[in-house]
Design a protein around this motif. Structure first.
Motif, PDB file in Angstrom:
ATOM      1  N   ALA A 231       0.849  -1.198   0.000  1.00  0.00           N
ATOM      2  CA  ALA A 231       0.000   0.000   0.000  1.00  0.00           C
ATOM      3  C   ALA A 231       0.886   1.250   0.000  1.00  0.00           C
ATOM      4  O   ALA A 231       0.605   2.223  -0.706  1.00  0.00           O
ATOM      5  N   LYS A 232       1.946   1.216   0.779  1.00  0.00           N
ATOM      6  CA  LYS A 232       2.840   2.378   0.833  1.00  0.00           C
ATOM      7  C   LYS A 232       3.468   2.621  -0.550  1.00  0.00           C
ATOM      8  O   LYS A 232       3.506   3.751  -1.047  1.00  0.00           O
ATOM      9  N   GLU A 233       3.898   1.525  -1.149  1.00  0.00           N
ATOM     10  CA  GLU A 233       4.547   1.644  -2.459  1.00  0.00           C
ATOM     11  C   GLU A 233       3.581   2.169  -3.523  1.00  0.00           C
ATOM     12  O   GLU A 233       3.948   2.962  -4.377  1.00  0.00           O
ATOM     13  N   ARG A 234       2.319   1.717  -3.451  1.00  0.00           N
ATOM     14  CA  ARG A 234       1.360   2.058  -4.503  1.00  0.00           C
ATOM     15  C   ARG A 234       0.451   3.224  -4.109  1.00  0.00           C
ATOM     16  O   ARG A 234      -0.485   3.543  -4.813  1.00  0.00           O
ATOM     17  N   ARG A 235       0.726   3.801  -2.963  1.00  0.00           N
ATOM     18  CA  ARG A 235      -0.087   4.915  -2.410  1.00  0.00           C
ATOM     19  C   ARG A 235      -1.570   4.507  -2.268  1.00  0.00           C
ATOM     20  O   ARG A 235      -2.488   5.283  -2.523  1.00  0.00           O
ATOM     21  N   ALA A 236      -1.749   3.250  -1.887  1.00  0.00           N
ATOM     22  CA  ALA A 236      -3.091   2.757  -1.542  1.00  0.00           C
ATOM     23  C   ALA A 236      -3.229   2.792  -0.020  1.00  0.00           C
ATOM     24  O   ALA A 236      -2.315   3.221   0.676  1.00  0.00           O
ATOM     25  N   ARG A 237      -4.384   2.348   0.495  1.00  0.00           N
ATOM     26  CA  ARG A 237      -4.615   2.409   1.947  1.00  0.00           C
ATOM     27  C   ARG A 237      -5.052   1.052   2.484  1.00  0.00           C
ATOM     28  O   ARG A 237      -5.849   0.367   1.845  1.00  0.00           O
ATOM     29  N   VAL A 238      -4.529   0.691   3.649  1.00  0.00           N
ATOM     30  CA  VAL A 238      -5.036  -0.492   4.355  1.00  0.00           C
ATOM     31  C   VAL A 238      -6.087   0.000   5.343  1.00  0.00           C
ATOM     32  O   VAL A 238      -5.802   0.833   6.206  1.00  0.00           O
ATOM     33  N   VAL A 239      -7.301  -0.510   5.198  1.00  0.00           N
ATOM     34  CA  VAL A 239      -8.414  -0.031   6.032  1.00  0.00           C
ATOM     35  C   VAL A 239      -8.830  -1.139   7.000  1.00  0.00           C
ATOM     36  O   VAL A 239      -9.243  -2.220   6.556  1.00  0.00           O
ATOM     37  N   PRO A 240      -8.702  -0.914   8.322  1.00  0.00           N
ATOM     38  CA  PRO A 240      -9.105  -1.958   9.271  1.00  0.00           C
ATOM     39  C   PRO A 240     -10.619  -2.103   9.347  1.00  0.00           C
ATOM     40  O   PRO A 240     -11.338  -1.108   9.364  1.00  0.00           O
ATOM     41  N   VAL A 241     -11.081  -3.344   9.378  1.00  0.00           N
ATOM     42  CA  VAL A 241     -12.510  -3.606   9.570  1.00  0.00           C
ATOM     43  C   VAL A 241     -12.702  -3.962  11.046  1.00  0.00           C
ATOM     44  O   VAL A 241     -12.087  -4.914  11.535  1.00  0.00           O
ATOM     45  N   PRO A 242     -13.529  -3.200  11.768  1.00  0.00           N
ATOM     46  CA  PRO A 242     -13.614  -3.402  13.224  1.00  0.00           C
ATOM     47  C   PRO A 242     -14.234  -4.739  13.629  1.00  0.00           C
ATOM     48  O   PRO A 242     -14.909  -5.396  12.833  1.00  0.00           O
TER      49      PRO A 242
END
Ligand code: PLP
Length: 455
Positions: free
Chosen positions: A183-194
């Motif tokens: 995600a950092k490399e591709r400027r994407a985001r990791v979104v936590p699911v609660p």
């Protein structure tokens, strides 16, 4: 009925409780042991264990017959790794003693035999997972490597700025960190699911978080810390409505219940051999054939090419293009043997046995003063993570070790899941098909003595 009815005697600290094991038909005499009671369940019907009893598995596992610190070993660290059947150990010895060869490249008999064994292993994995073809299975070191492969190969081509990867808070670090890297490399985001308080994924929040930005959902089929089994099929169907792919981490699932990747409609599914009675250093990644064909190779080297020239290199067909270098051939031989061993049992019966054993353990542990068991979602696998008031998890594990009982203490590589409960560390007993109610009794008795010593 109390849990003592399992054994014909009172389990330590067991309160009167709901029957975790359905009653057998009236028997003339009480079974001699809890395991015998479980083994004597009627062969059919809900909750019956059919043709399975833990002794059928135990007799094959040499290490279970050793002592540790002067006590017969009780192995309750199956979430970390499982013990190996004699058949697997012998398969490894035989392979090295009489059949060792590199695969694919050789033109001689032993190379052909080793190749055959390797490809039989692939077919056995495909069978285990209900995969459409052996070619949809790639051998890897384990779950961690499989997820890194998908992140680096599929992720690099399919993630871009603003894209999202949904990852439940439940996940093992190996299903979080590789996504953070890509995600950092591709400027994407990791979104936590609660999570909900019971340890199940918050499915309303999940539905709200899904969007056309979601490219991937990465979730485990069974949690290594809470035992939670999320509704993977339903979650996958929902993700697919947005065009997202779904990766399922089956590291804690495949040893416990039958898996069908086509029924789940998973795009990727992965597991580690060592958690399913096979050697360390071997595991598998399944991917849908069309997804696999669209992916670029991850590592370059021998075995994965069609032709190499300084001007142009072309690649072998799937799955070989994802298996650069010499693989863990002996590991595949061991995995094949382990899968034959596991599938020689009635797997539905094994799953029912483990469910009942976990219910027995849950009741016996819960009766201890100061005991808190994390997670209470229905349908969990046999993983019991707990805290005991006044005792650090590491102290608990050391105490139990003195009694020959192996459990694990720490963050279990799932810090976000533990922090959901305000914890940095906890103790974990994780069960497998060869564990017995006597193992559970030994655990509970030892914990009772720990409480008494501290009082
Ligand atoms: N995923 C889960 C749910 C696990 O429990 C584990 C290991 O405990 C892993 C992934 C990582 O497995 P491995 O270390 O075999 O790659």
């Amino acid at each position: 009925m109390t849990t003592c009815d399992l054994a014909g005697r009172e389990a330590p600290g067991s309160p009167p409780a709901a029957d975790p094991v359905p009653s057998a038909a009236p028997a003339p005499a009480a079974p001699a042991t809890p395991a015998a009671a479980i083994a004597e369940q009627p062969p059919a019907g809900p909750g019956g264990h059919g043709a399975f009893s833990p002794d059928m598995a135990r007799k094959d596992i040499p290490v279970l017959h050793r002592t540790v610190n002067g006590h017969p070993l009780v192995w309750l660290d199956n979430g970390a790794t499982t013990q190996k059947p004699r058949q697997v150990i012998e398969a490894l010895t035989t392979y090295y003693a009489s059949a060792n060869s590199n695969i694919h490249r050789g033109a001689h008999t032993m190379a052909r035999e080793a190749t055959e064994g390797y490809e039989q292993g692939r077919a056995a994995v495909a069978d285990l997972l209900g995969a459409p073809a052996p070619e949809s299975v790639i051998f890897v070191r384990g779950t961690t490597e499989a997820i890194n492969l998908v992140a680096q190969s599929w992720g690099r081509d399919n993630l871009g700025p603003g894209d999202e990867i949904l990852v439940p808070v439940l996940e093992h670090h190996s299903n979080i960190v590789p996504w953070q890297h890509i995600a950092k490399e591709r400027r994407a985001r990791v979104v936590p699911v609660p999570l909900q308080q019971d340890g199940q994924i918050d499915l309303d929040a999940y539905a709200d978080l899904l969007s056309f930005r979601t490219q991937l959902v990465a979730l485990s089929h069974a949690s290594n810390v809470l035992g939670t089994v999320p509704p993977v099929r339903e979650m996958t169907a929902l993700a697919h409505r947005y065009g997202a792919k779904v990766l399922v981490d089956g590291a804690q699932a495949v040893a416990h219940f039958p898996v069908d990747v086509q029924d789940l409609d998973a795009d990727f599914y992965t597991f580690s051999g060592h958690k399913v009675f096979a050697p360390t250093g071997i595991g598998a990644l399944y991917a849908k054939p069309e997804v696999l064909r669209s992916m670029r190779p991850w590592q370059g080297g021998g075995n994965m090419i069609d032709s190499v020239d300084f001007g142009h290199t072309s690649y072998a067909p799937v799955p070989h293009r994802f298996e650069a270098g010499t693989g863990h051939i002996a590991g595949v031989v061991g995995l094949l043997s382990a899968l034959k061993w596991l599938t020689s049992f009635d797997r539905e019966a094994v799953a029912r046995y483990e469910t009942d054993l976990a219910a027995y353990a849950q009741q016996a542990l819960a009766a201890l003063p100061g005991m808190e068991i994390l997670g209470s979602a229905p349908g969990r696998v046999a993983v019991l993570t707990f805290t005991l008031a006044g005792h650090e998890p590491a102290e608990i594990a050391e105490w139990l070790d003195q009694d020959g009982i192996a459990i694990r203490a720490g963050h279990h590589c799932a810090q976000p899941a533990l922090r959901h409960y305000g914890l940095e560390s906890a103790a974990r007993a994780s069960l497998a098909l060869y564990n017995t109610p006597e193992d559970v009794d030994r655990l509970v008795q030892s914990l009772m003595r720990l409480r008494e010593t501290a009082a």
